[in-house]
Design a protein around this motif. Structure first.
Motif, PDB file in Angstrom:
ATOM      1  N   LEU A  64      55.399  -7.409  45.176  1.00  0.00           N
ATOM      2  CA  LEU A  64      54.977  -8.619  45.883  1.00  0.00           C
ATOM      3  C   LEU A  64      55.469  -8.500  47.311  1.00  0.00           C
ATOM      4  O   LEU A  64      56.674  -8.346  47.549  1.00  0.00           O
ATOM      5  N   ILE A  65      54.521  -8.543  48.244  1.00  0.00           N
ATOM      6  CA  ILE A  65      54.875  -8.549  49.664  1.00  0.00           C
ATOM      7  C   ILE A  65      54.600  -9.946  50.187  1.00  0.00           C
ATOM      8  O   ILE A  65      53.493 -10.473  50.021  1.00  0.00           O
ATOM      9  N   VAL A  66      55.611 -10.537  50.804  1.00  0.00           N
ATOM     10  CA  VAL A  66      55.457 -11.855  51.421  1.00  0.00           C
ATOM     11  C   VAL A  66      55.594 -11.670  52.924  1.00  0.00           C
ATOM     12  O   VAL A  66      56.671 -11.326  53.425  1.00  0.00           O
ATOM     13  N   GLY A  67      54.476 -11.870  53.634  1.00  0.00           N
ATOM     14  CA  GLY A  67      54.488 -11.870  55.092  1.00  0.00           C
ATOM     15  C   GLY A  67      54.959 -13.240  55.533  1.00  0.00           C
ATOM     16  O   GLY A  67      54.254 -14.233  55.345  1.00  0.00           O
ATOM     17  N   THR A  68      56.151 -13.321  56.091  1.00  0.00           N
ATOM     18  CA  THR A  68      56.822 -14.591  56.331  1.00  0.00           C
ATOM     19  C   THR A  68      56.406 -15.301  57.619  1.00  0.00           C
ATOM     20  O   THR A  68      56.955 -16.345  57.954  1.00  0.00           O
ATOM     21  N   GLY A  69      55.428 -14.759  58.322  1.00  0.00           N
ATOM     22  CA  GLY A  69      54.950 -15.371  59.562  1.00  0.00           C
ATOM     23  C   GLY A  69      55.381 -14.564  60.770  1.00  0.00           C
ATOM     24  O   GLY A  69      56.204 -13.646  60.671  1.00  0.00           O
ATOM     25  N   ALA A  70      54.831 -14.914  61.908  1.00  0.00           N
ATOM     26  CA  ALA A  70      55.137 -14.191  63.149  1.00  0.00           C
ATOM     27  C   ALA A  70      56.634 -14.254  63.460  1.00  0.00           C
ATOM     28  O   ALA A  70      57.204 -13.293  63.975  1.00  0.00           O
ATOM     29  N   TRP A  71      57.256 -15.383  63.131  1.00  0.00           N
ATOM     30  CA  TRP A  71      58.681 -15.556  63.410  1.00  0.00           C
ATOM     31  C   TRP A  71      59.512 -15.707  62.130  1.00  0.00           C
ATOM     32  O   TRP A  71      60.658 -16.140  62.171  1.00  0.00           O
ATOM     33  N   GLY A  72      58.931 -15.381  60.990  1.00  0.00           N
ATOM     34  CA  GLY A  72      59.681 -15.350  59.742  1.00  0.00           C
ATOM     35  C   GLY A  72      60.017 -16.693  59.124  1.00  0.00           C
ATOM     36  O   GLY A  72      61.029 -16.828  58.448  1.00  0.00           O
ATOM     37  N   LYS A  73      59.192 -17.696  59.309  1.00  0.00           N
ATOM     38  CA  LYS A  73      59.493 -19.054  58.822  1.00  0.00           C
ATOM     39  C   LYS A  73      59.280 -19.250  57.314  1.00  0.00           C
ATOM     40  O   LYS A  73      59.942 -20.083  56.703  1.00  0.00           O
ATOM     41  N   LEU A  74      58.341 -18.536  56.702  1.00  0.00           N
ATOM     42  CA  LEU A  74      58.064 -18.716  55.279  1.00  0.00           C
ATOM     43  C   LEU A  74      59.137 -18.027  54.445  1.00  0.00           C
ATOM     44  O   LEU A  74      59.511 -16.894  54.730  1.00  0.00           O
ATOM     45  N   SER A  75      59.625 -18.726  53.420  1.00  0.00           N
ATOM     46  CA  SER A  75      60.611 -18.099  52.540  1.00  0.00           C
ATOM     47  C   SER A  75      60.255 -18.376  51.083  1.00  0.00           C
ATOM     48  O   SER A  75      59.706 -19.419  50.748  1.00  0.00           O
ATOM     49  N   LEU A  76      60.580 -17.428  50.264  1.00  0.00           N
ATOM     50  CA  LEU A  76      60.391 -17.533  48.824  1.00  0.00           C
ATOM     51  C   LEU A  76      61.582 -18.312  48.275  1.00  0.00           C
ATOM     52  O   LEU A  76      62.726 -17.910  48.473  1.00  0.00           O
ATOM     53  N   LEU A  77      61.331 -19.441  47.622  1.00  0.00           N
ATOM     54  CA  LEU A  77      62.424 -20.202  47.035  1.00  0.00           C
ATOM     55  C   LEU A  77      63.069 -19.400  45.903  1.00  0.00           C
ATOM     56  O   LEU A  77      62.383 -18.617  45.236  1.00  0.00           O
ATOM     57  N   PRO A  78      64.375 -19.587  45.663  1.00  0.00           N
ATOM     58  CA  PRO A  78      65.026 -18.859  44.574  1.00  0.00           C
ATOM     59  C   PRO A  78      64.319 -19.039  43.236  1.00  0.00           C
ATOM     60  O   PRO A  78      64.198 -18.083  42.463  1.00  0.00           O
ATOM     61  N   GLU A  79      63.843 -20.254  42.959  1.00  0.00           N
ATOM     62  CA  GLU A  79      63.130 -20.499  41.699  1.00  0.00           C
ATOM     63  C   GLU A  79      61.836 -19.698  41.624  1.00  0.00           C
ATOM     64  O   GLU A  79      61.399 -19.305  40.543  1.00  0.00           O
ATOM     65  N   SER A  80      61.218 -19.465  42.766  1.00  0.00           N
ATOM     66  CA  SER A  80      60.005 -18.638  42.810  1.00  0.00           C
ATOM     67  C   SER A  80      60.359 -17.185  42.534  1.00  0.00           C
ATOM     68  O   SER A  80      59.641 -16.486  41.824  1.00  0.00           O
ATOM     69  N   GLY A  81      61.468 -16.758  43.085  1.00  0.00           N
ATOM     70  CA  GLY A  81      61.931 -15.396  42.860  1.00  0.00           C
ATOM     71  C   GLY A  81      62.173 -15.109  41.387  1.00  0.00           C
ATOM     72  O   GLY A  81      61.951 -13.991  40.919  1.00  0.00           O
ATOM     73  N   GLU A  82      62.588 -16.126  40.651  1.00  0.00           N
ATOM     74  CA  GLU A  82      62.812 -15.959  39.215  1.00  0.00           C
ATOM     75  C   GLU A  82      61.522 -15.605  38.476  1.00  0.00           C
ATOM     76  O   GLU A  82      61.543 -14.895  37.476  1.00  0.00           O
ATOM     77  N   LEU A  83      60.382 -16.097  38.980  1.00  0.00           N
ATOM     78  CA  LEU A  83      59.087 -15.802  38.352  1.00  0.00           C
ATOM     79  C   LEU A  83      58.712 -14.325  38.450  1.00  0.00           C
ATOM     80  O   LEU A  83      57.927 -13.833  37.652  1.00  0.00           O
ATOM     81  N   VAL A  84      59.238 -13.657  39.459  1.00  0.00           N
ATOM     82  CA  VAL A  84      58.894 -12.258  39.706  1.00  0.00           C
ATOM     83  C   VAL A  84      60.144 -11.373  39.687  1.00  0.00           C
ATOM     84  O   VAL A  84      60.184 -10.331  40.344  1.00  0.00           O
ATOM     85  N   ALA A  85      61.123 -11.791  38.910  1.00  0.00           N
ATOM     86  CA  ALA A  85      62.406 -11.083  38.868  1.00  0.00           C
ATOM     87  C   ALA A  85      62.266  -9.638  38.390  1.00  0.00           C
ATOM     88  O   ALA A  85      63.068  -8.788  38.753  1.00  0.00           O
ATOM     89  N   ASN A  86      61.228  -9.355  37.619  1.00  0.00           N
ATOM     90  CA  ASN A  86      61.026  -7.985  37.116  1.00  0.00           C
ATOM     91  C   ASN A  86      60.137  -7.150  38.036  1.00  0.00           C
ATOM     92  O   ASN A  86      59.742  -6.049  37.674  1.00  0.00           O
ATOM     93  N   LYS A  87      59.811  -7.662  39.200  1.00  0.00           N
ATOM     94  CA  LYS A  87      58.961  -6.954  40.170  1.00  0.00           C
ATOM     95  C   LYS A  87      59.755  -6.667  41.443  1.00  0.00           C
ATOM     96  O   LYS A  87      60.762  -7.313  41.731  1.00  0.00           O
TER      97      LYS A  87
END
Length: 118
Positions: A64-87
């Motif tokens: 999973l690649i998350v492009g966080t924006g031109a200045w890096g404002k978007l972040s994956l919440l920890p709870e979201s990270g749990e959904l893809v913990a095996n990736k």
């Protein structure tokens, strides 16, 4: 498939211009990011909520690649990270994320979420 990020507010996929956040699935399908799902809960679309992320987990992927924006404002919440913990999950400013996507795309199954503004 070739992705380019010429700058704030625009992203190109095989020459087609998108002026909103996008998701690119491992199959090559391009969709609109459903950022309202995160905004409704958090008051901002800069936090990638599990309810939003679940919308994109429809195809098998390795990275999973998350492009966080031109200045890096978007972040994956920890709870979201749990959904893809095996990736493998990589968060980078969108310009760098696009380069990584182009590099990995032919070799691995990549799910990418690109925020194209801040």
């Amino acid at each position: 498939m070739r992705v380019e990020f010429p700058g704030f507010g625009r992203i190109l996929v095989d020459g087609k211009v998108y002026e909103g956040d996008i998701v690119i699935y491992p199959s090559g399908k391009v969709g609109e990011r459903k950022k309202w799902l995160s905004k409704r809960k958090h008051g901002t679309s800069h936090k990638l909520d599990p309810d939003e992320l679940r919308e994109y987990l429809t195809e098998e992927f390795d990275v999973l690649i998350v492009g966080t924006g031109a200045w890096g404002k978007l972040s994956l919440l920890p709870e979201s990270g749990e959904l893809v913990a095996n990736k493998e999950v990589i968060e980078k400013p969108t310009g760098e994320a696009v380069e990584l996507f182009n590099d990995l795309r032919g070799r691995r199954k990549v799910l990418a979420i690109f925020h194209i503004t801040c």
